[in-house]
Each structure stands twice: as structure tokens, then as C-alpha cells.
Scaffold this motif. Structure first.
Motif, short mmCIF file in Angstrom:
data_model
loop_
_atom_site.label_atom_id
_atom_site.label_comp_id
_atom_site.label_asym_id
_atom_site.label_seq_id
_atom_site.Cartn_x
_atom_site.Cartn_y
_atom_site.Cartn_z
N ASP A 214 104.27 83.50 71.85
CA ASP A 214 103.16 84.33 72.33
C ASP A 214 102.81 85.44 71.34
O ASP A 214 103.65 86.29 71.06
CB ASP A 214 103.52 84.94 73.69
CG ASP A 214 102.47 85.93 74.16
OD1 ASP A 214 101.28 85.67 73.94
OD2 ASP A 214 102.86 86.96 74.74
N PRO A 215 101.59 85.43 70.79
CA PRO A 215 101.20 86.48 69.86
C PRO A 215 100.41 87.61 70.52
O PRO A 215 99.97 88.54 69.86
CB PRO A 215 100.30 85.72 68.87
CG PRO A 215 99.59 84.75 69.76
CD PRO A 215 100.58 84.35 70.84
N THR A 216 100.20 87.52 71.85
CA THR A 216 99.27 88.44 72.53
C THR A 216 99.91 89.73 73.01
O THR A 216 99.24 90.75 73.10
CB THR A 216 98.62 87.75 73.72
OG1 THR A 216 99.57 87.60 74.79
CG2 THR A 216 98.07 86.38 73.34
N GLY A 217 101.19 89.67 73.41
CA GLY A 217 101.84 90.84 73.98
C GLY A 217 101.42 91.13 75.41
O GLY A 217 101.77 92.18 75.96
N GLU A 218 100.70 90.21 76.04
CA GLU A 218 100.22 90.41 77.40
C GLU A 218 101.23 89.86 78.42
O GLU A 218 102.05 89.01 78.09
CB GLU A 218 98.87 89.72 77.59
CG GLU A 218 97.76 90.23 76.70
CD GLU A 218 97.29 91.64 77.07
OE1 GLU A 218 97.70 92.13 78.16
OE2 GLU A 218 96.55 92.24 76.29
N PRO A 219 101.16 90.34 79.66
CA PRO A 219 102.08 89.84 80.70
C PRO A 219 101.84 88.36 81.00
O PRO A 219 100.73 87.84 80.79
CB PRO A 219 101.73 90.70 81.92
CG PRO A 219 101.02 91.89 81.38
CD PRO A 219 100.29 91.42 80.16
N ALA A 220 102.88 87.70 81.49
CA ALA A 220 102.76 86.29 81.87
C ALA A 220 101.66 86.12 82.90
O ALA A 220 101.48 86.94 83.80
CB ALA A 220 104.09 85.79 82.43
N GLY A 221 100.91 85.04 82.75
CA GLY A 221 99.80 84.75 83.65
C GLY A 221 98.45 85.19 83.12
O GLY A 221 97.41 84.81 83.66
N THR A 222 98.45 86.00 82.06
CA THR A 222 97.19 86.48 81.48
C THR A 222 96.56 85.41 80.60
O THR A 222 97.24 84.70 79.88
CB THR A 222 97.43 87.75 80.64
OG1 THR A 222 98.10 88.73 81.43
CG2 THR A 222 96.12 88.32 80.12
N VAL A 223 95.24 85.31 80.68
CA VAL A 223 94.48 84.44 79.79
C VAL A 223 93.91 85.31 78.67
O VAL A 223 93.37 86.39 78.93
CB VAL A 223 93.31 83.74 80.54
CG1 VAL A 223 92.52 82.85 79.59
CG2 VAL A 223 93.85 82.94 81.71
N VAL A 224 94.07 84.87 77.45
CA VAL A 224 93.60 85.66 76.29
C VAL A 224 92.72 84.77 75.42
O VAL A 224 93.12 83.67 75.05
CB VAL A 224 94.78 86.20 75.46
CG1 VAL A 224 94.27 87.01 74.26
CG2 VAL A 224 95.70 87.06 76.33
N VAL A 225 91.54 85.28 75.09
CA VAL A 225 90.64 84.56 74.19
C VAL A 225 90.61 85.29 72.85
O VAL A 225 90.25 86.48 72.79
CB VAL A 225 89.22 84.46 74.76
CG1 VAL A 225 88.29 83.75 73.76
CG2 VAL A 225 89.22 83.71 76.10
#
Length: 240
Positions: free
Chosen positions: A84-95
Motif C-alpha cells: 500500500d503506497p497510500t497511507g490511508e486506512p483499510a477500506g479506503t478507495v484511492v484514485v
């Protein structure tokens, strides 16, 4: 007789003391249940057989989605699990608009990554929102500004009920509609029959995925899932 009685009483108290001591020792040695470890998914490259099955023809909702000639697509845009390169919580969608990737963040430090094509409308919005509505085999209702650019699309206007669902419909097999503060952003994640547009900037639409991929995405993302859209650099995406 008195001596025997005295000894028996003494033995009784000594035994009781030993028993109590044994109970005390047992209570301090009770084991605590182990804390469950965070779920972690393996990152394993897909085999040729897996890719062929992943992008094979599939019947869904009475529609037959054609097989995708995946060998003609850059492999980095195949659906795959990555760090994961986003650093966002699990379940998040990142574009990641510049990178042409969409991520669904998983627990344990991984994310499912999809290659996407970005249309003109896909560059029009960024920020955080929620997936407020999900639709299988949606109708394509062409907005007025698009009709102004291409008058021949007027037959698919909102007033005319839009285009019937199907494999030729530009919204493909699934559409996920993004809202922010209770308002429709007009930003969509959707399938597309135009597999060759994946990884590219296109003339219309928002964020498009291969139909086989949007079917998978739809299963992973529920109502009111958080979504973050980056129009600038998110950071270097994890490669294959």
C-alpha cells in the motif's frame, strides 16, 4: 487417644495450607489469550493461467462481457495486489490520477490495485468523498454540456432516459457514484468496453476500468466507503 486426635488435626491444617498455596500458584500462572495478528495478504505475481481466467469472457446480469486481450495492455495495469503506497486506512478507495491507478486499501499493509483510464471529467474533481450509490449495469444519461459538444448524443439525454445498459454502454458493467457533503460530485468510477483506454487519458468519462476489473471492485467496495482522489502526485506507486 488425645495424641492421635491432635496429630490428625495438625495434619489437616497443614494439608489445607498446602492446598491453598497450590491454588494461589495456579491463579498466577493463568495464560492470557494471544492478541490476533493483523491480517496480511500475500503479494504473489499472477500466473498466465490466472490472468487468462481473470480476463476471460464472463456472463453477468444477462450480458456476456467479451474476453480482454490482456497481453496488449501494459502489465503494470493488470489487477494485482501491491504494497500500500497510500497511507490511508483499510477500506479506503484511492484514485491516483497521474499514475492511472485505483487502490482499495487492505488491512496489513497491502492494497488491491487496478489500472484505469482517466476521461475529461476525471480531471475535474479531487478531494475526499463517499461512494453514495452503486449501480450494476447502469444507464448512461448524457449531461447537457456533453450534448453541447456532441449533439448526436442528444438521444441519450436525461430527458430521453439515457442509453440502455449493455456491453456497448460507456459506463460498462458497474458504476460507483461519488458524493461529497451530501451532494453528487458527478465523479464516477465505472466499467468500460474500451480496454485499450486503460492507462491513458481519454476524451470522455471519469475513471474507467476494464469491465472484468470493475466487477471485482464492486465486490470489494460497499456503500459509503471513503474515497480520496489525487489530481497531483500521490508519491511513487509500487511497481510490479
Amino acid at each position: 487417644m488425645p495424641t492421635v486426635c491432635s496429630l490428625s488435626r495438625r495434619a489437616f491444617f497443614l494439608g489445607a495450607a498446602a492446598t491453598l498455596a497450590g491454588c494461589a500458584t495456579t491463579s498466577t500462572s493463568v495464560k492470557v489469550a494471544p492478541v490476533p495478528k493483523t491480517v496480511s495478504y500475500p503479494i504473489v505475481p499472477a500466473t498466465v493461467e490466472e490472468l487468462e481466467a481473470r480476463y476471460a469472457a464472463v456472463e453477468d446480469g444477462g450480458h456476456v462481457i467479451p474476453a480482454i486481450p490482456y497481453t496488449q495492455i501494459d502489465p503494470k495495469y493488470y489487477r494485482q495486489r501491491v504494497k500500500d503506497p497510500t497511507g490511508e486506512p483499510a477500506g479506503t478507495v484511492v484514485v491516483d490520477t497521474p499514475g492511472r491507478f485505483l487502490y482499495v486499501v487492505e488491512p496489513g499493509g497491502t492494497a488491491m490495485r487496478y489500472g484505469v483510464g482517466i476521461g475529461r471529467d476525471g480531471f475535474a474533481w479531487e478531494g475526499e468523498g463517499v461512494i453514495h450509490w452503486r449501480q450494476p449495469w447502469p444507464r448512461w444519461k448524457v449531461p447537457a454540456d456533453m450534448i453541447a459538444r456532441t449533439p448526436s448524443l442528444a438521444r441519450y439525454s436525461v430527458e430521453n432516459g439515457g442509453m440502455e445498459p449493455g456491453i456497448k454502454n460507456p459506463l460498462g458493467a458497474r458504476a460507483l457514484y461519488i458524493f461529497q457533503n451530501g451532494q453528487d460530485t458527478l465523479y464516477r468510477l465505472h466499467g468500460s468496453p474500451e480496454w485499450a483506454s486503460i492507462g491513458k487519458a481519454t476524451s470522455s468519462g471519469c475513471v474507467r476500468l476494464i469491465n472484468q476489473d470493475v466487477l471485482d471492485l464492486y465486490k470489494r467496495v460497499g456503500y459509503h466507503a471513503r474515497i480520496v482522489v489525487h489530481q497531483g502526485a500521490m508519491g511513487k506507486a509500487v511497481g510490479v
